[in-house]
Design an enzyme around this catalytic site. Structure first.
Site, PDB file in Angstrom:
ATOM      1  CG  ASP A   9      -1.993  -1.075   1.174  1.00  0.00           C
ATOM      2  OD1 ASP A   9      -1.784  -2.102   0.475  1.00  0.00           O
ATOM      3  OD2 ASP A   9      -3.037  -0.905   1.826  1.00  0.00           O
ATOM      4  CE  LYS A  63      -5.205   1.942   2.482  1.00  0.00           C
ATOM      5  NZ  LYS A  63      -4.115   1.209   3.163  1.00  0.00           N
ATOM      6  CE  LYS A 108      -6.966  -1.301   2.537  1.00  0.00           C
ATOM      7  NZ  LYS A 108      -5.599  -1.760   2.876  1.00  0.00           N
TER       8      LYS A 108
END
Lengths: 342, 476
Positions: free
Chosen positions: A179, A242, A278
């Site tokens: 991430d 995300k 996400k």
């Protein structure tokens, strides 16, 4: 989805080669009307999901949780406990699915890997897990994925080589999902090429690990920026986009996620490549999670209703999902002591 | 797949009586010279209740009761006291909102999410808003001491039964008039429940009278020599007949009639939100909306993309049981209306427009029509000119802003219009040129009690809502 996007697919791969091309493309995307987007998100939040649909949604949401701890105080003991819980969220009920992934800082990756490695089908992204059919990830992990934040998370304010070294270290330690954070300073200053190049370089440093690109939408402030950053991240090769780090005051919201879902939908229509989404931070209740699933269902459709394509970055959400799940099967609410601490 | 399980709102909150009388002079009475008719649930064709049909004598009694209440009680009452009653009614509507919403959906066929989230909250808001005006009429801009007109005859349609009642009754009462209201024959139930709310609020007898019935009852009411004001919402055809009937009398008249609104989408529009606006514009309330955005004018350069998005979005619409909380499109209000929608849709196809609907299963019983769009429509098609009053959208294209204005205005109607563009200057330029009473920019079907609503040309005259809405009920 400008005229450029809907024409030949090769056009898009050229965009990253020049600042001008990137800017022209990103600023040519249709705008987002703030009032309209927020109204639509609110509307989707009024769907009434009951009985069988609720049970289905709760199990799906559990499978989509990236069970997260990103604290300075994280220790090997703490993350081992989290990883164990990820495998068996409800020890009292073997029919309860495991979560999608555990998400930690790079230094904690080896301890999580120890727990997860012994857990499941062995190597690769195993097909034993729900819908995890692609074999493009590194060997060694079990049924639950191991995500690590990297690139000087959460601010991203470090030299590029440090960010890349951070990424490589996390992958080497056993993470199969990274991430990363985008360079918001560069993005807000209009230096799209720099943001793009950093994502491309991080993707390369990931090797076979999946790359989730954190836009930190709370710092991008406008939905137009969220749409542009989404496209930029996808053009540069991100596997997931995300919303947030969870470290700034505004984290995931329904309208922000809606705009990102519209972006992945349009990106697939334009390029044929599917990108996951996400939302992370601030999603605490089953009710919230179900609203997000309704939004996925009605915006991008069932193709994204799978842990491979949609995740929740959350920690306290899991226990609320478990509590609701138990309530549905037993008809009664149990107190918090009947659910394990993370 | 993520299938939503049925989520029906409970019917148990409503208590529908087997039969209803007329609400005259504060009590429910049997008709003297009228008959009765049945109100059915359009989603199931089940009979909900037997309703009294008011004859001429009944209408006369109602008008006389209203006159007496006007002269003896309501007219002389200080504004601040009238306000107390209106505030009380508004609060009772909020308290009984679930009951009103369920009853409205049962009788009308509209989805519960709309009656619950749109209709009933707006009804309460209207009463609250006009309650606030009741003691401030000298400051409304109509002179230092504006007077009420007297007895108002009000005839309302079936598409927003309770909301149209609120639009009519709230300003009339705030200004000091008394009313005789005739709800539509297919949707009388919420008006009768409103009558109970008036009783519960201790509203003086005769201030609000409700006479149920069909066209004959309506005619008797508007032609009654004892009324001072006529307010009508409904079809242009009936509106013209009413205008002829009251011509040459002292009656003051406001009409809110049909529409064929243009929803104009420019190439720089926020596409996803524009698509939401198009869907809301034509599929809200099954398209039974006088200000529905029934003509989509889309700039040719983005037409394909907008239509693709629109079709994808339409495939998500859930048609079915109005009481299911997840239903987006409910039942068509009546067999007659369904026949009219079918007829015009067949004409559209026969005239060469291309018809499209998403795959959707319609229930066996009741009156249903799938959301439909026609592409390749031109100004010469009947479906581009006539009001369909159903979930049917005609799609036309334009090339330049000037052409958009020409096409948008090329209709006998002029109730509403929508503009979708990111350019503020274009919104202002266009809004100046559109001959429509309401112009929405980057939104559609937004209603608020503070905002006046009404038409140009064959869409009628007079305004409802806001300060402007008081004028129709004051002697100015």
């Amino acid at each position: 989805m400008t005229a450029t996007a809907t024409s030949a697919r090769s056009d898009l791969s050229e965009l990253g080669r020049s600042e001008t091309a990137l800017r022209t493309f990103l600023h040519g995307l249709p705008g987002v009307d703030q009032v309209g987007a927020e109204q639509r998100a609110a509307q989707l939040g009024t769907r009434s999901i009951k009985t069988t649909a609720k049970a289905q949604a709760i199990d799906l949401a559990i499978r989509m949780v990236d069970l997260t701890t990103l604290e300075g105080a994280d220790t090997p003991g703490k993350v081992r406990a989290l990883a164990t819980k990820a495998l068996r969220p409800d020890p009292a009920d073997p029919s309860c699915p495991h979560v999608g992934a555990v998400c930690v800082y790079p230094a904690m990756v080896p301890y999580v890997a120890e727990v997860l490695r012994g857990s499941g089908a062995g190597s690769g992204r195993p097909s034993g897990g729900p819908g995890q059919a692609d074999g493009a990830a590194p060997a060694g992990l079990g049924i639950v994925h191991l995500a690590s934040v990297a690139t000087a998370f959460p601010s991203g304010q470090a030299p590029l080589d440090v960010k890349l070294a951070d990424t490589r270290a996390a992958v080497a330690a056993g993470a199969d999902e990274i991430d990363m954070v985008i360079n918001r300073g560069a993005f807000l200053a209009g230096r799209y090429q720099e943001v793009y190049d950093e994502i491309v370089a991080t993707k390369e440093a990931c090797g076979d690990a999946h790359l989730k690109v954190i836009l930190e939408t709370g710092e991008l402030a406008t939905y137009d920026n969220v749409r542009r950053a989404s496209w930029l991240a996808m053009l540069a090769g991100g596997d997931f986009i995300k919303t947030s780090t969870g470290k700034v005051p505004v984290a995931a919201t329904m309208p922000v996620t809606l705009v990102m879902l519209e972006a992945v939908r349009d990106f697939r229509a334009a390029t044929g490549r599917q990108v996951g989404v996400k939302p992370a931070g601030g999603i605490k209740t089953s009710k919230d999670a179900i609203k997000y699933l309704v939004m996925v269902n009605e915006t991008v459709g069932p193709d994204w209703l799978d842990p491979d394509w949609f995740r929740f970055g959350a920690s306290s959400l899991l226990n609320d999902l478990l509590m609701q799940r138990t309530k549905l099967t037993t008809g009664v609410y149990s107190g918090p002591d009947y659910f394990t601490l993370d | 797949m993520f299938e939503y399980a049925p989520a029906p709102e409970s019917r148990s909150v409503v208590d529908i009586k087997p039969s209803y009388g007329l609400f005259v002079d504060g009590t429910f009475v049997d008709p003297v010279d009228g008959g009765s008719f049945k109100s059915i649930n359009p989603a199931s064709e089940e009979v909900l209740a037997e309703i009294a049909e008011a004859g001429n004598e009944d209408v006369d009694r109602a008008v006389r009761a209203a006159r007496k209440a006007y002269e003896k009680v309501w007219g002389p009452m200080p504004g601040r006291d009238r306000a107390k009653y209106l505030f009380r009614i508004a609060r009772l509507i909020q308290e009984r909102s679930r009951e009103l919403a369920v009853l409205e959906s049962l009788d009308n066929g509209k989805p519960i999410k709309e009656s619950r989230d749109v209709d009933v909250p707006l009804v309460a808001a209207h009463f609250f808003y006009y309650a606030g005006w009741a003691d401030k009429l000298p400051y409304a801009g109509f002179g230092p001491d504006p007077k009420p007109l007297g007895v108002a005859a009000q005839v309302i349609p079936w598409n927003f039964p309770l909301l149209m009642l609120a639009w009519k009754i709230a300003p009339a009462l705030a200004a000091g008039n008394t009313v005789v209201l005739k709800p539509a024959e297919t949707t009388p139930l919420t008006a009768l429940l409103f009558a109970e709310i008036c009783q519960q609020a201790d509203l003086p007898a005769g201030v609000v009278n409700i006479v149920t019935g069909a066209g004959d009852t309506g005619r008797a009411l508007v032609e009654h020599p004892g009324v001072d004001k006529v307010a009508f919402t409904g079809s242009t055809e009936v509106g013209k007949a009413i205008a002829r009937a009251v011509a040459g009398t002292r009656k003051k008249l406001t009409l809110e009639l049909g529409g064929k609104a243009a929803n104009i989408v420019f190439d720089d529009a926020p596409v996803d939100q524009a698509v939401e606006g198009i869907v809301n514009g034509i599929f809200f309330n099954q398209g039974h909306v006088c200000c529905a955005g029934s003509r989509l004018l889309v700039q040719e350069s983005v037409a394909d993309r907008v239509l693709e998005s629109l079709k994808r979005r339409m495939a998500q619409l859930r048609v079915g049981d109005p009481l299911d909380k997840n239903t987006d499109i409910g039942a068509i209000n009546s067999a007659a209306q369904l026949a009219k929608i079918r007829e015009l849709s067949e004409v559209g196809a026969a005239e060469g427009a291309e018809r499209w609907s998403p795959a959707c299963e319609l229930p066996d019983r009741g009156f249903w029509f799938a959301p439909t769009i026609f592409t390749g429509v031109t100004q010469a098609h009947r479906i581009a000119r006539e009001e369909i009053f159903g979930p049917v959208l005609s799609v036309l294209t334009f090339r330049t802003p000037a052409e958009a204005v020409e096409k948008a205005n090329n209709t006998p109607y002029g109730l509403s219009a929508g503009i979708w563009t990111d350019k503020g200057s274009r919104i202002l330029w266009l809004a100046d040129r559109l001959r429509a009473g309401v112009v929405w920019a980057n939104t559609f079907n937004k209603f608020d009690p503070t905002s006046p609503f009404g038409g140009y040309k064959e869409s009628g005259y007079g305004r409802e809502g806001g300060r402007h809405g008081l004028e129709a009920y004051l002697n100015v």
